[in-house]
Design a protein around this motif. Sequence first.
Motif, PDB file in Angstrom:
ATOM      1  N   ILE A 493      26.833  26.452  78.516  1.00 28.76           N
ATOM      2  CA  ILE A 493      27.109  25.232  77.751  1.00 28.76           C
ATOM      3  C   ILE A 493      26.481  24.248  78.273  1.00 28.76           C
ATOM      4  CG2 ILE A 493      29.100  23.795  77.044  1.00 28.76           C
ATOM      5  CD1 ILE A 493      30.918  26.266  76.720  1.00 28.76           C
ATOM      6  N   LEU A 494      26.564  24.069  79.528  1.00 29.12           N
ATOM      7  CA  LEU A 494      25.949  22.873  80.255  1.00 29.12           C
ATOM      8  C   LEU A 494      24.472  22.786  80.034  1.00 29.12           C
ATOM      9  CD1 LEU A 494      27.803  23.117  83.887  1.00 29.12           C
ATOM     10  CD2 LEU A 494      28.421  21.775  81.933  1.00 29.12           C
ATOM     11  N   GLY A 495      23.818  23.739  79.709  1.00 25.01           N
ATOM     12  CA  GLY A 495      22.598  23.824  79.383  1.00 25.01           C
ATOM     13  C   GLY A 495      21.973  23.869  77.971  1.00 25.01           C
ATOM     14  N   VAL A 496      23.011  23.442  76.994  1.00 29.05           N
ATOM     15  CA  VAL A 496      22.648  23.367  75.665  1.00 29.05           C
ATOM     16  C   VAL A 496      22.503  22.040  75.271  1.00 29.05           C
ATOM     17  CG1 VAL A 496      23.687  23.785  73.202  1.00 29.05           C
ATOM     18  CG2 VAL A 496      24.330  25.304  74.750  1.00 29.05           C
ATOM     19  N   THR A 497      21.397  22.043  74.428  1.00 34.62           N
ATOM     20  CA  THR A 497      20.949  20.508  73.965  1.00 34.62           C
ATOM     21  C   THR A 497      20.789  20.614  72.392  1.00 34.62           C
ATOM     22  OG1 THR A 497      19.960  19.888  75.925  1.00 34.62           O
ATOM     23  CG2 THR A 497      19.255  18.615  74.044  1.00 34.62           C
ATOM     24  N   ASP A 498      21.156  19.700  71.474  1.00 28.85           N
ATOM     25  CA  ASP A 498      21.182  19.908  70.184  1.00 28.85           C
ATOM     26  C   ASP A 498      19.748  18.952  69.552  1.00 28.85           C
ATOM     27  OD1 ASP A 498      21.990  17.188  69.796  1.00 28.85           O
ATOM     28  OD2 ASP A 498      23.877  18.012  69.154  1.00 28.85           O
ATOM     29  N   PRO A 499      19.378  18.794  68.460  1.00 27.48           N
ATOM     30  CA  PRO A 499      18.226  17.940  68.046  1.00 27.48           C
ATOM     31  C   PRO A 499      18.413  16.596  68.340  1.00 27.48           C
ATOM     32  CG  PRO A 499      18.545  19.829  66.429  1.00 27.48           C
ATOM     33  CD  PRO A 499      19.767  19.790  67.508  1.00 27.48           C
ATOM     34  N   LYS A 500      19.797  16.054  68.307  1.00 24.20           N
ATOM     35  CA  LYS A 500      20.150  14.541  68.510  1.00 24.20           C
ATOM     36  C   LYS A 500      20.237  14.324  69.994  1.00 24.20           C
ATOM     37  CE  LYS A 500      21.730  13.907  63.771  1.00 24.20           C
ATOM     38  NZ  LYS A 500      23.006  13.291  62.913  1.00 24.20           N
ATOM     39  N   GLY A 501      19.926  15.201  70.837  1.00 23.14           N
ATOM     40  CA  GLY A 501      19.965  14.819  72.123  1.00 23.14           C
ATOM     41  C   GLY A 501      21.439  14.936  72.942  1.00 23.14           C
ATOM     42  N   ARG A 502      22.271  15.321  72.034  1.00 22.59           N
ATOM     43  CA  ARG A 502      23.578  15.850  72.687  1.00 22.59           C
ATOM     44  C   ARG A 502      23.571  16.996  73.527  1.00 22.59           C
ATOM     45  NH1 ARG A 502      25.961  14.733  66.851  1.00 22.59           N
ATOM     46  NH2 ARG A 502      24.688  16.017  66.618  1.00 22.59           N
ATOM     47  N   ARG A 503      24.180  16.887  74.760  1.00 21.28           N
ATOM     48  CA  ARG A 503      24.165  17.939  75.604  1.00 21.28           C
ATOM     49  C   ARG A 503      25.377  18.628  76.079  1.00 21.28           C
ATOM     50  NH1 ARG A 503      19.478  18.325  78.425  1.00 21.28           N
ATOM     51  NH2 ARG A 503      20.317  19.628  80.130  1.00 21.28           N
ATOM     52  N   GLY A 504      25.416  19.929  76.644  1.00 24.16           N
ATOM     53  CA  GLY A 504      26.554  20.500  77.121  1.00 24.16           C
ATOM     54  C   GLY A 504      27.815  20.702  75.983  1.00 24.16           C
ATOM     55  N   TYR A 505      29.007  19.958  76.431  1.00 25.04           N
ATOM     56  CA  TYR A 505      30.115  20.252  75.493  1.00 25.04           C
ATOM     57  C   TYR A 505      29.930  19.344  74.266  1.00 25.04           C
ATOM     58  CZ  TYR A 505      32.619  23.298  79.063  1.00 25.04           C
ATOM     59  OH  TYR A 505      32.950  24.453  79.698  1.00 25.04           O
ATOM     60  N   ASP A 506      29.139  18.244  74.374  1.00 22.24           N
ATOM     61  CA  ASP A 506      28.903  17.602  73.133  1.00 22.24           C
ATOM     62  C   ASP A 506      28.013  17.855  72.195  1.00 22.24           C
ATOM     63  OD1 ASP A 506      30.579  15.409  74.115  1.00 22.24           O
ATOM     64  OD2 ASP A 506      29.031  14.717  75.544  1.00 22.24           O
ATOM     65  N   ALA A 507      27.254  18.985  72.548  1.00 23.56           N
ATOM     66  CA  ALA A 507      26.105  19.539  71.685  1.00 23.56           C
ATOM     67  C   ALA A 507      26.757  19.903  70.560  1.00 23.56           C
ATOM     68  CB  ALA A 507      25.153  20.629  72.418  1.00 23.56           C
ATOM     69  N   HIS A 508      25.921  19.801  69.306  1.00 25.62           N
ATOM     70  CA  HIS A 508      26.501  20.504  68.155  1.00 25.62           C
ATOM     71  C   HIS A 508      25.982  22.084  67.846  1.00 25.62           C
ATOM     72  CE1 HIS A 508      28.553  16.893  65.672  1.00 25.62           C
ATOM     73  NE2 HIS A 508      28.683  16.728  67.136  1.00 25.62           N
ATOM     74  N   VAL A 509      26.631  22.835  67.347  1.00 27.53           N
ATOM     75  CA  VAL A 509      26.326  24.269  67.411  1.00 27.53           C
ATOM     76  C   VAL A 509      25.527  24.594  66.116  1.00 27.53           C
ATOM     77  CG1 VAL A 509      27.955  24.690  68.974  1.00 27.53           C
ATOM     78  CG2 VAL A 509      28.283  24.967  66.238  1.00 27.53           C
ATOM     79  N   GLY A 510      25.275  23.613  64.983  1.00 30.28           N
ATOM     80  CA  GLY A 510      24.760  24.135  63.872  1.00 30.28           C
ATOM     81  C   GLY A 510      25.731  24.629  62.959  1.00 30.28           C
TER      82      GLY A 510
END
Length: 626
Positions: A493-510
Amino acid sequence: MSTDEERPGLSERLWRRAEGVIDPFGDTEREVLPTDAFRFILFFAAQAKGPFILLLLIGGLAGAVDASLYWGLGKLIDILDASTPDTLLAEHWPVLLGLGFLVLFARAAVMLANTVLEEQVIAPSFYQRVRWQAFRRVMDQPYEFYQNDFAGRIATKIMQGGEATGDFIVSALQTIWSFLTFLFLAATILAALDPLLGLVLGLWFAAFLLAARYLLPPLREAGRRRADERSILNGRMVDAFTNIMAVKLYDSGRREHAYVRDGMTRLLRAVRTLTRAITRVRATVFILNGMMMAAVGTLAVMSWMNGNASTGEIAAAMGLVFRLNQMSGYMMFSVNGLIRAYATVQDATGVISRRPAIRDAADARVMDTARGDIRFENVSFHYGKDGGVLDGLNLHIRPGERVALVGPSGAGKTTVVNLLLRLFDVEGGRILLDGQDIRRITQASLRAQFGVVSQEPMLMHRSIRDNIAYGRPGASEAEIVAAARRASAHDFILGVTDPKGRRGYDAHVGERGVKLSGGQRQRIAIARMMLKNAPILILDEATSALDSEIEAAIQENLATLMEGKTVVAIAHRLSTIAALDRVIVLDNGAVVEEGSHEALVARGGLYAQLWKRQSGGFLGGRLAAE
């Protein structure tokens, strides 16, 4: 926070006051919204009586002001004819002042009040109120409801239904009522000039109503069909976008293009039918208006020639009929919009105003934490067909017992779980939880007793934090992180980044979690279940998407989580099934074998046959989840 932020200025306070007249999220106790479009519209109009009554009054004033302007124009022309530059102001200043007040202040005040009432008071909040109540009712529908329709089509019905309801009421009270007020005053003024002028206007209006009587029903039907075809097309496109991976992998022949094109062709056909009906209506209005203006003009000129009317009166009469020509064309266009809005509301009520097939009983009670005693007593369920699936199933799972449901595809494993969760209602027999018929328990409190991880993880296009916290609203950040760690999800989770730049637990999963791998989605779902910590666990291939290393890391935490809980596992890996207390073998909707893993293997029955077909630690193809 600054003082300006704490205390909004006068302008902002006025905006907020106007926008707060109608509560956009107000609701009613009514379980099912009206199914008839007219009753549906009246039901919501009654929830904002004050603003709509005021809109009615202002609409009438707008028509009166419009008619007064043309009367004032005629009066001004007569004054100019009878005056000289030296005597104009001295002799007629009160009339001129009144005309100035009418143009500068009265008309502006009515138009401004009308605009504020429509744009600030009604349009945003009322439309949203309709959508909110519709959404609440649709959310009460059972699982089967969503299986039988496109998600995009359902959402479209809610959005269109709210907008069309507001448009219908506003148009009826504002445009049409203003037109009728203007028509009445115009007829009064013309009749005062010459009764024949009033008669012409009366005949014109009668012909107008007759045309509406015959031309508007086809327009209404065409509008209803267009609204339906538009929602179907929207559903098809959303379906394609939602399942884009399947489209990319299997649609080499562009079948999806043909499927959506067919929807567009049907919509185009419906739109063409609608536009033909519109053209017939507008052509009829053009002809009637031309005859009306010619007749009024001829009679007015003849009256002037006979000395019975002044130049100003002729100007007022012609101004009134020219304005009627403009208003009638616009009004017929508004009626067209009114009919389309009505048809859209009627179309939407087919989805929005449907009584839920599964409802809480009137005396349903809220269940506290369950012990986990589950009984199926002579349960039959055929998905509404004549037979098949489950027929007279009897099954008892004791509190704290961990059982596996095993059987060939179509044996009824998933159906058993769906009935236990009351996603469907049994057609015969009953299901008891802690001795209580689950139909006598509120649906919300019943499902609160279960923690579920399915073979296809259920993730929403929200942040990872929100997806995990869905298991327990109000959970703290520490609790969310702890659940993620137990599911071996924290590190990735800590390494996940979404297209809007949100990272970790804040990243959206699609949508449906498409930005994550299958194993990652599964671990998020397991973390959510761990956070919920429900007394009954349902594991439907809960670790099927995980590699062996990750599965081993999670198994210990799963084993700890299962302690003291009732567990129902569907077609799990053999290592998990073998460790459970009892294996229940289903075939053709009935229990054909049950016992420990070792006992069933030794018996040499259906379970033993399925065991032999295992491959790589998984149950064979016939054990695939339904």
